[in-house]
Enzyme design. Structure first.
Site, PDB file in Angstrom:
ATOM      1  N   ASN A   1       0.810  -1.227   0.000  1.00 57.88           N
ATOM      2  CA  ASN A   1       0.000   0.000   0.000  1.00 57.88           C
ATOM      3  C   ASN A   1       0.840   1.273   0.000  1.00 57.88           C
ATOM      4  O   ASN A   1       0.308   2.379   0.046  1.00 57.88           O
ATOM      5  CB  ASN A   1      -0.959  -0.006   1.204  1.00 57.88           C
ATOM      6  CG  ASN A   1      -0.193   0.105   2.527  1.00 57.88           C
ATOM      7  OD1 ASN A   1       1.044   0.053   2.546  1.00 57.88           O
ATOM      8  ND2 ASN A   1      -0.915   0.261   3.618  1.00 57.88           N
TER       9      ASN A   1
ATOM     10  N   LYS B   1       4.192   3.951  -1.267  1.00 60.13           N
ATOM     11  CA  LYS B   1       4.681   4.586  -2.483  1.00 60.13           C
ATOM     12  C   LYS B   1       5.845   3.786  -3.046  1.00 60.13           C
ATOM     13  O   LYS B   1       6.458   2.981  -2.344  1.00 60.13           O
ATOM     14  CB  LYS B   1       5.197   5.995  -2.159  1.00 60.13           C
ATOM     15  CG  LYS B   1       4.229   6.896  -1.469  1.00 60.13           C
ATOM     16  CD  LYS B   1       3.004   7.142  -2.282  1.00 60.13           C
ATOM     17  CE  LYS B   1       3.323   7.880  -3.573  1.00 60.13           C
ATOM     18  NZ  LYS B   1       2.104   8.140  -4.354  1.00 60.13           N
TER      19      LYS B   1
ATOM     20  N   LYS C   1       6.109   1.775  -5.885  1.00 54.60           N
ATOM     21  CA  LYS C   1       5.962   0.566  -6.705  1.00 54.60           C
ATOM     22  C   LYS C   1       6.244   0.884  -8.174  1.00 54.60           C
ATOM     23  O   LYS C   1       7.100   0.269  -8.805  1.00 54.60           O
ATOM     24  CB  LYS C   1       4.541  -0.003  -6.553  1.00 54.60           C
ATOM     25  CG  LYS C   1       4.201  -0.410  -5.131  1.00 54.60           C
ATOM     26  CD  LYS C   1       2.833  -1.057  -5.010  1.00 54.60           C
ATOM     27  CE  LYS C   1       1.656  -0.099  -5.180  1.00 54.60           C
ATOM     28  NZ  LYS C   1       1.539   0.876  -4.084  1.00 54.60           N
ATOM     29  N   THR C   2       5.522   1.846  -8.706  1.00 50.00           N
ATOM     30  CA  THR C   2       5.750   2.281 -10.090  1.00 50.00           C
ATOM     31  C   THR C   2       7.097   2.987 -10.199  1.00 50.00           C
ATOM     32  O   THR C   2       7.836   2.808 -11.173  1.00 50.00           O
ATOM     33  CB  THR C   2       4.619   3.230 -10.542  1.00 50.00           C
ATOM     34  OG1 THR C   2       3.403   2.495 -10.560  1.00 50.00           O
ATOM     35  CG2 THR C   2       4.888   3.805 -11.919  1.00 50.00           C
ATOM     36  N   THR C   3       7.415   3.777  -9.198  1.00 48.58           N
ATOM     37  CA  THR C   3       8.649   4.568  -9.240  1.00 48.58           C
ATOM     38  C   THR C   3       9.871   3.658  -9.304  1.00 48.58           C
ATOM     39  O   THR C   3      10.816   3.920 -10.043  1.00 48.58           O
ATOM     40  CB  THR C   3       8.718   5.502  -8.017  1.00 48.58           C
ATOM     41  OG1 THR C   3       7.445   6.111  -7.835  1.00 48.58           O
ATOM     42  CG2 THR C   3       9.747   6.584  -8.200  1.00 48.58           C
TER      43      THR C   3
ATOM     44  N   ARG D   1      17.731   2.358 -15.376  1.00 45.42           N
ATOM     45  CA  ARG D   1      18.987   1.634 -15.209  1.00 45.42           C
ATOM     46  C   ARG D   1      19.259   0.726 -16.412  1.00 45.42           C
ATOM     47  O   ARG D   1      20.368   0.694 -16.941  1.00 45.42           O
ATOM     48  CB  ARG D   1      18.807   0.799 -13.950  1.00 45.42           C
ATOM     49  CG  ARG D   1      20.046   0.321 -13.317  1.00 45.42           C
ATOM     50  CD  ARG D   1      19.631  -0.404 -12.026  1.00 45.42           C
ATOM     51  NE  ARG D   1      19.955   0.341 -10.843  1.00 45.42           N
ATOM     52  CZ  ARG D   1      19.356   0.163  -9.659  1.00 45.42           C
ATOM     53  NH1 ARG D   1      18.365  -0.691  -9.538  1.00 45.42           N
ATOM     54  NH2 ARG D   1      19.756   0.836  -8.613  1.00 45.42           N
TER      55      ARG D   1
ATOM     56  N   PHE E   1      -9.458   3.666 -17.903  1.00 48.52           N
ATOM     57  CA  PHE E   1     -10.402   2.804 -17.199  1.00 48.52           C
ATOM     58  C   PHE E   1      -9.923   2.578 -15.773  1.00 48.52           C
ATOM     59  O   PHE E   1      -8.729   2.524 -15.511  1.00 48.52           O
ATOM     60  CB  PHE E   1     -10.596   1.465 -17.927  1.00 48.52           C
ATOM     61  CG  PHE E   1      -9.547   0.431 -17.636  1.00 48.52           C
ATOM     62  CD1 PHE E   1      -9.680  -0.420 -16.537  1.00 48.52           C
ATOM     63  CD2 PHE E   1      -8.441   0.288 -18.451  1.00 48.52           C
ATOM     64  CE1 PHE E   1      -8.713  -1.383 -16.278  1.00 48.52           C
ATOM     65  CE2 PHE E   1      -7.473  -0.668 -18.189  1.00 48.52           C
ATOM     66  CZ  PHE E   1      -7.613  -1.506 -17.111  1.00 48.52           C
TER      67      PHE E   1
END
Lengths: 187, 187
Positions: free
Chosen positions: A25, A27, A29-31, A39, A80
């Site tokens: 939950n 911050k 994950k995408t970053t 890299r 979506f």
């Protein structure tokens, strides 16, 4: 079998494309997936990201950076979300996104493919997790690194993955201080 | 005070440079910081990363990518680690790195500064956490985003930070399958 052959066999066994899951939950994950792209791009690897929950015409920091670098970051749906009132459309979009993913994974063109927010279609049952895993077992090129991000990673996906990290929220400014999401940092 | 003034005051209060800490024993702490750099670079923000535990002549994927983009990623020590037998030298190098960080943070030149693996000099007491925080309170430009990565983030740093994420290892291939670290993914 001499030592050199044993060494080669050991190397061959140990070097493989990883299935990486960033869930939880918090911050990052995408970053962190973007960091992997950055890299790998630095090493001249062929990379792409498919975004499962981003709006088609969005221009987030990552999209701007990717455009500058020539890295493919491709939204798969038309914004979506799981709050869409039209479930048939939501499912159709998830399937369309998964078909885009299958085409890229199966193409042999990439070294790293990121499926951003891909856990949601699995978690909400728009895609069948077991079918997705069965397809990956058969079709993912052995050396391809596959990165999947999003909350609620289903247990079978965690079992299938090589590397799973939970990003756990310890402290978040939007909760404690009502600070706005910051451009360049959060999106 | 009319509604527009109130709105402006609210915006001013909420928009600020964040202190972000990525900690925990899992993967993705540095990688998420790289993702922030990448994203912010995409928005034409001025960014840099100081690496506290990387070797000066290392050429990791991130350093290669950064060189290609003109992003400053600067090692601060000569590969010093917490296993260095010479404690005086280790402390001296940590202090030197912190001086480099202070110069960049205080310069007003940057929008985002990443102090990679900066928790270690704090955790091991090579730098005084309270002094570091006191300096940041006084000198960090209000709009500068500061990102600090590494295990064992000291409690006062967590209290000082706006956004703290713990990267928790759920599953790791080096443990379970003895797979080697993969270039472009791990480094």
């Amino acid at each position: 079998m001499d030592e050199e052959l044993r060494r080669q066999a050991r190397q061959a066994r140990k070097r493989k494309g990883l299935v990486i899951v960033n869930t939880g939950n918090g911050k990052g994950k995408t970053t962190a997936a973007l960091g992997i792209l950055f890299r790998a791009w630095g090493r001249d690897m062929r990379v792409c990201m498919l975004q499962f929950l981003k709006h088609r015409n969005a221009s987030f920091g990552e999209n701007k950076a990717a455009r500058k670098l020539g890295i493919e970051i491709q939204p798969t749906g038309d914004g979506f979300t799981w709050t869409s009132p039209d479930m048939d459309e939501t499912v159709a979009r998830a399937r369309h996104g998964w078909e885009m993913a299958q085409a890229r994974i199966g193409s042999g063109t990439y070294d790293v493919v990121v499926l951003d927010e891909f856990t949601y279609p699995l978690h909400y049952g728009w895609l069948d997790t077991q079918e997705v895993i069965a397809w990956l077992r058969e079709h993912k090129p052995p050396m391809l690194h596959l990165v999947i991000t999003g909350r609620y990673a289903p247990e079978p996906l965690i079992e299938f993955a090589d590397l799973v990290t939970e990003m756990r929220m310890v402290k978040h400014p939007f909760q404690e201080q009502q600070i706005r999401a910051q451009p360049g940092i959060e999106f």
